[in-house]
Design a protein around this motif. Structure first.
Motif, PDB file in Angstrom:
ATOM      1  N   PHE A   1      19.002 -43.509 -43.833  1.00 38.87           N
ATOM      2  CA  PHE A   1      19.419 -44.813 -44.352  1.00 38.87           C
ATOM      3  C   PHE A   1      18.271 -45.818 -44.267  1.00 38.87           C
ATOM      4  CE2 PHE A   1      21.095 -49.074 -43.289  1.00 38.87           C
ATOM      5  CZ  PHE A   1      21.626 -49.388 -44.526  1.00 38.87           C
ATOM      6  N   LEU A   2      17.529 -45.823 -43.151  1.00 39.25           N
ATOM      7  CA  LEU A   2      16.396 -46.729 -43.008  1.00 39.25           C
ATOM      8  C   LEU A   2      15.343 -46.460 -44.074  1.00 39.25           C
ATOM      9  CD1 LEU A   2      15.997 -46.675 -39.117  1.00 39.25           C
ATOM     10  CD2 LEU A   2      16.872 -48.569 -40.494  1.00 39.25           C
ATOM     11  N   ASP A   3      15.066 -45.179 -44.323  1.00 40.21           N
ATOM     12  CA  ASP A   3      14.078 -44.834 -45.349  1.00 40.21           C
ATOM     13  C   ASP A   3      14.528 -45.324 -46.721  1.00 40.21           C
ATOM     14  OD1 ASP A   3      12.470 -43.612 -43.469  1.00 40.21           O
ATOM     15  OD2 ASP A   3      13.092 -41.565 -43.982  1.00 40.21           O
ATOM     16  N   GLN A   4      15.789 -45.114 -47.027  1.00 38.94           N
ATOM     17  CA  GLN A   4      16.323 -45.528 -48.325  1.00 38.94           C
ATOM     18  C   GLN A   4      16.247 -47.046 -48.486  1.00 38.94           C
ATOM     19  OE1 GLN A   4      20.640 -45.282 -48.886  1.00 38.94           O
ATOM     20  NE2 GLN A   4      20.293 -44.249 -50.839  1.00 38.94           N
ATOM     21  N   THR A   5      16.618 -47.762 -47.444  1.00 41.61           N
ATOM     22  CA  THR A   5      16.591 -49.221 -47.503  1.00 41.61           C
ATOM     23  C   THR A   5      15.160 -49.738 -47.599  1.00 41.61           C
ATOM     24  OG1 THR A   5      18.630 -49.310 -46.202  1.00 41.61           O
ATOM     25  CG2 THR A   5      17.328 -51.330 -46.330  1.00 41.61           C
ATOM     26  N   ARG A   6      14.259 -49.146 -46.832  1.00 41.17           N
ATOM     27  CA  ARG A   6      12.852 -49.571 -46.870  1.00 41.17           C
ATOM     28  C   ARG A   6      12.267 -49.387 -48.270  1.00 41.17           C
ATOM     29  NH1 ARG A   6      11.254 -46.220 -43.697  1.00 41.17           N
ATOM     30  NH2 ARG A   6      11.611 -47.354 -41.741  1.00 41.17           N
ATOM     31  N   GLU A   7      12.580 -48.268 -48.898  1.00 41.22           N
ATOM     32  CA  GLU A   7      12.069 -48.007 -50.250  1.00 41.22           C
ATOM     33  C   GLU A   7      12.579 -49.053 -51.235  1.00 41.22           C
ATOM     34  OE1 GLU A   7      13.290 -44.055 -51.085  1.00 41.22           O
ATOM     35  OE2 GLU A   7      11.880 -43.137 -49.660  1.00 41.22           O
TER      36      GLU A   7
ATOM     37  N   GLN B   1      10.692 -52.301 -50.576  1.00 34.16           N
ATOM     38  CA  GLN B   1       9.319 -52.218 -51.067  1.00 34.16           C
ATOM     39  C   GLN B   1       9.245 -52.353 -52.577  1.00 34.16           C
ATOM     40  OE1 GLN B   1       8.143 -48.467 -49.354  1.00 34.16           O
ATOM     41  NE2 GLN B   1       7.398 -49.395 -47.452  1.00 34.16           N
ATOM     42  N   ARG B   2      10.200 -51.780 -53.274  1.00 31.75           N
ATOM     43  CA  ARG B   2      10.193 -51.875 -54.742  1.00 31.75           C
ATOM     44  C   ARG B   2      10.316 -53.319 -55.212  1.00 31.75           C
ATOM     45  NH1 ARG B   2      13.231 -46.878 -54.767  1.00 31.75           N
ATOM     46  NH2 ARG B   2      15.224 -47.994 -54.767  1.00 31.75           N
ATOM     47  N   GLN B   3      11.069 -54.120 -54.494  1.00 38.51           N
ATOM     48  CA  GLN B   3      11.363 -55.470 -54.963  1.00 38.51           C
ATOM     49  C   GLN B   3      10.583 -56.564 -54.237  1.00 38.51           C
ATOM     50  OE1 GLN B   3      13.120 -55.552 -57.599  1.00 38.51           O
ATOM     51  NE2 GLN B   3      13.898 -53.448 -57.512  1.00 38.51           N
TER      52      GLN B   3
ATOM     53  N   GLU C   1      21.232 -53.476 -51.773  1.00 35.55           N
ATOM     54  CA  GLU C   1      20.907 -52.767 -53.004  1.00 35.55           C
ATOM     55  C   GLU C   1      19.725 -53.398 -53.735  1.00 35.55           C
ATOM     56  OE1 GLU C   1      24.522 -52.415 -55.228  1.00 35.55           O
ATOM     57  OE2 GLU C   1      25.351 -50.900 -53.863  1.00 35.55           O
ATOM     58  N   ASP C   2      19.129 -52.630 -54.653  1.00 39.82           N
ATOM     59  CA  ASP C   2      17.948 -53.075 -55.390  1.00 39.82           C
ATOM     60  C   ASP C   2      18.165 -54.411 -56.082  1.00 39.82           C
ATOM     61  OD1 ASP C   2      15.443 -51.296 -55.661  1.00 39.82           O
ATOM     62  OD2 ASP C   2      17.043 -49.823 -55.703  1.00 39.82           O
ATOM     63  N   ASP C   3      19.291 -54.576 -56.729  1.00 37.87           N
ATOM     64  CA  ASP C   3      19.531 -55.800 -57.487  1.00 37.87           C
ATOM     65  C   ASP C   3      19.477 -57.030 -56.596  1.00 37.87           C
ATOM     66  OD1 ASP C   3      19.768 -54.393 -59.812  1.00 37.87           O
ATOM     67  OD2 ASP C   3      21.958 -54.491 -59.920  1.00 37.87           O
ATOM     68  N   PHE C   4      20.032 -56.918 -55.404  1.00 37.52           N
ATOM     69  CA  PHE C   4      20.019 -58.081 -54.518  1.00 37.52           C
ATOM     70  C   PHE C   4      18.610 -58.363 -54.008  1.00 37.52           C
ATOM     71  CE2 PHE C   4      20.424 -60.142 -50.325  1.00 37.52           C
ATOM     72  CZ  PHE C   4      20.969 -61.340 -50.759  1.00 37.52           C
ATOM     73  N   TYR C   5      17.868 -57.327 -53.637  1.00 35.95           N
ATOM     74  CA  TYR C   5      16.497 -57.557 -53.195  1.00 35.95           C
ATOM     75  C   TYR C   5      15.651 -58.161 -54.315  1.00 35.95           C
ATOM     76  CZ  TYR C   5      17.716 -54.743 -49.103  1.00 35.95           C
ATOM     77  OH  TYR C   5      18.303 -54.263 -47.959  1.00 35.95           O
ATOM     78  N   ALA C   6      15.939 -57.821 -55.555  1.00 37.08           N
ATOM     79  CA  ALA C   6      15.245 -58.445 -56.684  1.00 37.08           C
ATOM     80  C   ALA C   6      15.595 -59.928 -56.776  1.00 37.08           C
ATOM     81  CB  ALA C   6      15.613 -57.727 -57.989  1.00 37.08           C
ATOM     82  N   THR C   7      16.846 -60.264 -56.506  1.00 35.13           N
ATOM     83  CA  THR C   7      17.260 -61.666 -56.501  1.00 35.13           C
ATOM     84  C   THR C   7      16.542 -62.436 -55.393  1.00 35.13           C
ATOM     85  OG1 THR C   7      19.438 -61.107 -57.392  1.00 35.13           O
ATOM     86  CG2 THR C   7      19.237 -63.215 -56.276  1.00 35.13           C
TER      87      THR C   7
ATOM     88  N   ARG D   1      12.943 -63.162 -56.443  1.00 31.71           N
ATOM     89  CA  ARG D   1      12.822 -64.287 -57.381  1.00 31.71           C
ATOM     90  C   ARG D   1      12.980 -65.632 -56.684  1.00 31.71           C
ATOM     91  NH1 ARG D   1      15.623 -60.556 -60.691  1.00 31.71           N
ATOM     92  NH2 ARG D   1      17.641 -61.434 -60.083  1.00 31.71           N
ATOM     93  N   ALA D   2      13.796 -65.672 -55.632  1.00 32.84           N
ATOM     94  CA  ALA D   2      14.024 -66.930 -54.920  1.00 32.84           C
ATOM     95  C   ALA D   2      12.844 -67.320 -54.035  1.00 32.84           C
ATOM     96  CB  ALA D   2      15.294 -66.831 -54.078  1.00 32.84           C
ATOM     97  N   LEU D   3      12.010 -66.328 -53.659  1.00 31.93           N
ATOM     98  CA  LEU D   3      10.866 -66.589 -52.788  1.00 31.93           C
ATOM     99  C   LEU D   3       9.653 -67.053 -53.583  1.00 31.93           C
ATOM    100  CD1 LEU D   3      11.003 -63.503 -50.392  1.00 31.93           C
ATOM    101  CD2 LEU D   3      11.262 -65.904 -49.701  1.00 31.93           C
ATOM    102  N   LYS D   4       8.821 -67.859 -52.939  1.00 31.88           N
ATOM    103  CA  LYS D   4       7.515 -68.186 -53.495  1.00 31.88           C
ATOM    104  C   LYS D   4       6.642 -66.926 -53.470  1.00 31.88           C
ATOM    105  CE  LYS D   4       7.570 -73.036 -52.036  1.00 31.88           C
ATOM    106  NZ  LYS D   4       6.887 -74.064 -51.201  1.00 31.88           N
ATOM    107  N   THR D   5       5.502 -66.980 -54.169  1.00 32.95           N
ATOM    108  CA  THR D   5       4.650 -65.790 -54.269  1.00 32.95           C
ATOM    109  C   THR D   5       4.116 -65.356 -52.907  1.00 32.95           C
ATOM    110  OG1 THR D   5       2.767 -67.222 -54.801  1.00 32.95           O
ATOM    111  CG2 THR D   5       3.977 -66.243 -56.646  1.00 32.95           C
ATOM    112  N   ASP D   6       3.981 -66.292 -51.962  1.00 33.23           N
ATOM    113  CA  ASP D   6       3.529 -65.923 -50.621  1.00 33.23           C
ATOM    114  C   ASP D   6       4.685 -65.901 -49.624  1.00 33.23           C
ATOM    115  OD1 ASP D   6       4.039 -68.625 -50.478  1.00 33.23           O
ATOM    116  OD2 ASP D   6       2.209 -69.136 -49.366  1.00 33.23           O
ATOM    117  N   GLY D   7       5.912 -65.777 -50.130  1.00 35.42           N
ATOM    118  CA  GLY D   7       7.078 -65.783 -49.261  1.00 35.42           C
ATOM    119  C   GLY D   7       7.245 -64.490 -48.483  1.00 35.42           C
ATOM    120  N   LEU D   8       7.948 -64.591 -47.381  1.00 34.13           N
ATOM    121  CA  LEU D   8       8.249 -63.447 -46.526  1.00 34.13           C
ATOM    122  C   LEU D   8       9.756 -63.291 -46.379  1.00 34.13           C
ATOM    123  CD1 LEU D   8       5.617 -64.031 -43.695  1.00 34.13           C
ATOM    124  CD2 LEU D   8       5.605 -62.142 -45.328  1.00 34.13           C
ATOM    125  N   CYS D   9      10.178 -62.059 -46.150  1.00 34.23           N
ATOM    126  CA  CYS D   9      11.598 -61.759 -45.999  1.00 34.23           C
ATOM    127  C   CYS D   9      11.809 -60.892 -44.772  1.00 34.23           C
ATOM    128  CB  CYS D   9      12.116 -61.031 -47.243  1.00 34.23           C
ATOM    129  SG  CYS D   9      13.868 -60.570 -47.162  1.00 34.23           S
ATOM    130  N   ALA D  10      12.878 -61.165 -44.011  1.00 34.25           N
ATOM    131  CA  ALA D  10      13.287 -60.330 -42.884  1.00 34.25           C
ATOM    132  C   ALA D  10      14.675 -59.785 -43.158  1.00 34.25           C
ATOM    133  CB  ALA D  10      13.293 -61.129 -41.582  1.00 34.25           C
TER     134      ALA D  10
END
Length: 311
Positions: free
Chosen positions: A225-231, A234-236, A196-202, A205-214
């Protein structure tokens, strides 16, 4: 329907692993995966040896041996991995973002209690890895019955294991990690909040400005579902890149992982620089390669067979 728009496969958050007997042979039947396959497709595995079948505080765990896939792990009725092909999953979840980052010193892993993701992360020689998995009992079960997955990784002094709710535990970190890897179960039950959005926002915040997430995202069949999750990602978390691979043990075979980042390109550097980093870090792989890295980003066109939601 779950909060992410996919059918819930649980009743009162309890899932029964379906085991049937036929001509003195036991079979595990996976018919409860989320998405459009739920209730429409069954996937059967012959059980040659039952290794473990138990319920932890958070999930039902089944481990058995199969003549084709070796040792198979099932959680809440859904196949998570097999020793035959788990390296495809773990290499493709970990190495695209780890090699895309020029110096991944601090890494956080969400989920991944079997230890396979941690094993691959440690090959990049980070300074610190924080792993957050809610189910301590499962971590112990996997270490005992699936030892090749972690390969001793939990004993590494650079690893800090937190057996807590990741949606809360991650909030204590800010601007710290170079890479975050979300290796959770499908988006049902206790894992649902991790999509969910709230977790991706968390995570952001935990990543550095040049951090990457998988992010372990899901079946290539469930495009809505993939489209919804990707969006949401991307927002966060910024720009994204899809990585597509075939994992034979899974219900549909084809899976999608998503990489994301703001400062660094989640597509990763070119093949030559990826080769240079792989050589510098002295990492050999069975599946991931600089060429596969970019080839897996080529997604097929959407067609009637691409399995958009149908009535």
């Amino acid at each position: 329907m779950g909060r992410l728009g996919i059918p819930s496969t649980r009743e009162n958050d309890v899932q029964t692993c379906t085991i049937i007997e036929q001509d003195d042979t036991k079979w595990f039947v996976e018919g409860t995966v989320p998405g459009r396959r739920h209730g429409n497709v069954n996937h059967g595995f012959r059980i040659t040896a039952s290794i473990c079948h138990t319920k932890t505080r958070f999930q039902e765990c089944l481990i058995f041996d199969n003549p084709v896939y070796g040792r198979v792990l099932v959680l809440d009725g859904i196949v998570q991995l097999s020793t035959f092909d788990e390296y495809i999953y773990h290499e493709m979840l970990v190495h695209p973002v780890m090699f895309a980052h020029p110096n991944p010193r601090r890494v956080v892993i969400i989920g991944g209690g079997d230890g396979g993701t941690l094993r691959e992360v440690l090959r990049h020689d980070p300074e610190e890895v924080v792993m957050i998995d809610i189910d301590e009992e499962f971590v112990k079960i996997a270490a005992e019955h699936l030892p090749s997955l972690s390969n001793g990784a939990f004993q590494d002094p650079r690893v800090r294991l937190l057996c807590e709710d990741a949606s809360q535990a991650l909030k204590q970190y800010e601007d710290l990690f170079d890479v975050a890897i979300i290796d959770c179960n499908d988006a049902i039950g206790t894992s649902e909040i991790l999509f969910e959005d709230d977790f991706y926002a968390t995570v952001s915040r935990a990543l550095k400005t040049d951090g990457l997430c998988a992010v372990q995202t899901g079946s290539a069949l469930d495009l809505d579902f993939l489209d919804q999750t990707r969006e949401r990602i991307q927002r966060q978390l910024g720009a994204t890149a899809d990585f597509r691979m075939t994992i034979p043990v899974y219900h549909c075979g084809e899976y999608i992982f998503i990489a994301a980042g703001r400062g660094l390109d989640p597509l990763g550097p070119d093949v030559n620089l990826l080769k240079q980093r792989q050589a510098q870090r002295n990492i050999s792989t069975k599946y991931w390669s600089p060429e596969i890295h970019h080839a897996s980003q080529i997604q097929r066109p959407v067609t009637p067979l691409s399995c958009r939601s149908v009535s």
